[in-house]
Design an enzyme around this catalytic site. Structure first.
Site, PDB file in Angstrom:
ATOM      1  N   HIS A   1      19.347 -29.521 -22.602  1.00 45.44           N
ATOM      2  CA  HIS A   1      19.895 -30.050 -21.355  1.00 45.44           C
ATOM      3  C   HIS A   1      18.809 -30.210 -20.301  1.00 45.44           C
ATOM      4  CE1 HIS A   1      22.298 -30.614 -17.745  1.00 45.44           C
ATOM      5  NE2 HIS A   1      21.557 -29.655 -17.208  1.00 45.44           N
TER       6      HIS A   1
ATOM      7  N   CYS B   1      25.862 -31.597 -22.777  1.00 48.79           N
ATOM      8  CA  CYS B   1      26.973 -31.843 -21.851  1.00 48.79           C
ATOM      9  C   CYS B   1      28.074 -32.685 -22.488  1.00 48.79           C
ATOM     10  CB  CYS B   1      26.450 -32.523 -20.579  1.00 48.79           C
ATOM     11  SG  CYS B   1      25.508 -31.412 -19.505  1.00 48.79           S
TER      12      CYS B   1
ATOM     13  N   CYS C   1      25.884 -35.679 -16.351  1.00 47.86           N
ATOM     14  CA  CYS C   1      24.833 -35.699 -17.380  1.00 47.86           C
ATOM     15  C   CYS C   1      25.385 -36.214 -18.708  1.00 47.86           C
ATOM     16  CB  CYS C   1      24.256 -34.296 -17.549  1.00 47.86           C
ATOM     17  SG  CYS C   1      22.952 -34.185 -18.804  1.00 47.86           S
TER      18      CYS C   1
ATOM     19  N   ASP D   1       3.371 -31.957 -15.972  1.00 48.39           N
ATOM     20  CA  ASP D   1       3.816 -31.073 -17.051  1.00 48.39           C
ATOM     21  C   ASP D   1       4.157 -29.727 -16.441  1.00 48.39           C
ATOM     22  OD1 ASP D   1       1.885 -28.638 -18.166  1.00 48.39           O
ATOM     23  OD2 ASP D   1       0.818 -30.073 -16.908  1.00 48.39           O
TER      24      ASP D   1
ATOM     25  N   ASP E   1      -4.093 -29.740 -23.707  1.00 43.40           N
ATOM     26  CA  ASP E   1      -4.793 -29.022 -22.651  1.00 43.40           C
ATOM     27  C   ASP E   1      -6.044 -28.409 -23.273  1.00 43.40           C
ATOM     28  OD1 ASP E   1      -5.498 -27.723 -20.376  1.00 43.40           O
ATOM     29  OD2 ASP E   1      -3.694 -26.500 -20.223  1.00 43.40           O
TER      30      ASP E   1
ATOM     31  N   CYS F   1      23.605 -35.789 -21.660  1.00 41.87           N
ATOM     32  CA  CYS F   1      22.812 -35.187 -22.735  1.00 41.87           C
ATOM     33  C   CYS F   1      23.724 -34.692 -23.855  1.00 41.87           C
ATOM     34  CB  CYS F   1      21.963 -34.031 -22.196  1.00 41.87           C
ATOM     35  SG  CYS F   1      22.861 -32.484 -21.934  1.00 41.87           S
TER      36      CYS F   1
END
Length: 376
Positions: A340, A314, A309, A271, A89, A311
């Site tokens: 997560h 999890c 999930c 974003d 940015d 991930c």
């Protein structure tokens, strides 16, 4: 550099080829403002979580540790040990949001650092030089991000100045890319559309900056106080005037529902700090909505945050354990929660891409609208 592979309505499935790899779009960029994700998440973690692009901030890295330090250490990719694309940015938003005392002139902005109060000047050339030192994949143009409710006269004057700044950004980055010793001579510049909530100003600005034939275009100045309906209206009127063959980036957005609605209108890049910030405060995304892990009902809950999930959090830890860690102020709790939420966002974008590829995006949109943002 940008190829549209499939389209359903205005939703686009694409590939954006860069010197640091191919980005599958629509994509959510994970925000590592100071070259790190808040929550003790490493570059290695991000790869495992499905992150394609990391976003870092020009202003913050200029203030600390200094863009010259990053340059001397080989640029952001080497500094962070991250091989995939990075977008920086321009610092414009931080200049206007963090600096309590500032003076805007044609040459740029004079302001004081929020860290130590020292005087800083930043204009288009300075922003490009800093971003060239950082050696990101994509550099954002230096612009003024005005408040959503700015009056028409100020908005027009600001937009016209930002257009002049964009031309200076383009000229300076082109010069820097040709300099001997430039770390990334293939650095690309994205222009930023501004115009507040005035449709005709937005349209004129997009038509003007489109003539510069930049590698990509962003919609800026949204998610800064306007309603969702107002944001969608601006996208509806502005995007038809953006180049079809260039990626479109909606800056600072947002919730899963915001993302679905914006993809439906033709946005390719997103974003937002929201997934990591919310995670650190115990607000976790699931397929059924947003879960507040601090609620007492999870004190003895041995199940994962989201049964659907896959991930690392999890797969290995319970709601009860994560709640305990956050209550106890343990950094591991923030780390697991952030991992997560980032996994959720990155794989949510993967589901969006797959739905467009299979011609069922509108069904996906209908199935998830009103679900993913609701409070459990």
């Amino acid at each position: 550099m940008f190829q549209i592979l499939a389209q359903e309505g205005r939703a686009r499935l694409g590939e954006f080829t860069t010197v640091h790899g191919v980005i599958q779009t629509p994509v959510f960029m994970n925000v590592g403002t100071v070259a790190a994700i808040k929550g003790a998440v490493s570059s290695h973690d991000l790869e495992a979580l499905g992150c394609q692009v990391e976003l870092c901030n020009t202003y913050h890295l200029h203030v600390r540790p200094g863009d010259d330090v990053v340059r001397d250490l080989g640029g952001l990719h080497r500094f962070m040990n991250w091989s995939r694309p990075i977008l920086t940015d321009s610092g414009g938003f931080q200049v206007f949001s963090l600096a309590s005392i500032r003076k805007i002139k044609e040459e740029g902005v004079y302001f004081h650092s929020h860290i130590d109060g020292r005087k800083i000047f930043m204009g288009p050339e300075e922003s490009m030089r800093i971003q060239s030192n950082l050696a990101s994949t994509i550099a954002m143009a230096f612009d003024e991000c005005i408040p959503a409710r700015s009056n028409r006269e100020y908005t027009i004057n600001s937009v016209e100045r930002t257009e002049r700044w964009l031309e200076r950004c383009q000229a300076e980055l082109s010069r820097l890319n040709k300099e001997a010793g430039t770390i990334n001579p293939s650095q690309m510049l994205f222009g930023i559309n501004q115009g507040g909530l005035f449709p005709e100003v937005r349209i004129r600005n997009m038509e003007t900056i489109a003539k510069l034939d930049l590698p990509g275009y962003a919609i800026g100045g949204l998610a800064v106080g306007e309603t969702h309906a107002e944001m969608y209206e601006i996208l509806d009127v502005t995007l038809p005037h953006a180049p079809e063959n260039k990626p479109r980036y909606l800056m600072g957005v947002g919730t899963p529902e915001n993302i679905i609605e914006s993809v439906a209108r033709g946005i390719d890049f997103f974003d937002c700090v929201m997934p990591s910030r919310n995670a650190r405060h115990g607000h976790l995304n699931t397929k059924e909505g947003v879960l507040n892990i601090h609620n007492k009902k999870y004190e003895r809950d041995s199940g994962p945050i989201d049964p659907q999930c896959d991930c690392p959090t999890c797969r290995n830890y319970s709601r009860a354990y994560i709640r305990h860690l956050l209550k106890a102020g343990e950094m591991l709790g923030m780390r697991l929660a952030v991992m997560h939420n980032l996994y959720f966002y990155n794989h949510f974008m993967e589901e969006i891409r797959q739905s467009i590829a299979e011609g069922r995006f509108e069904r996906f949109r209908q199935e998830n609208t009103g679900v993913l943002s609701r409070r459990i």
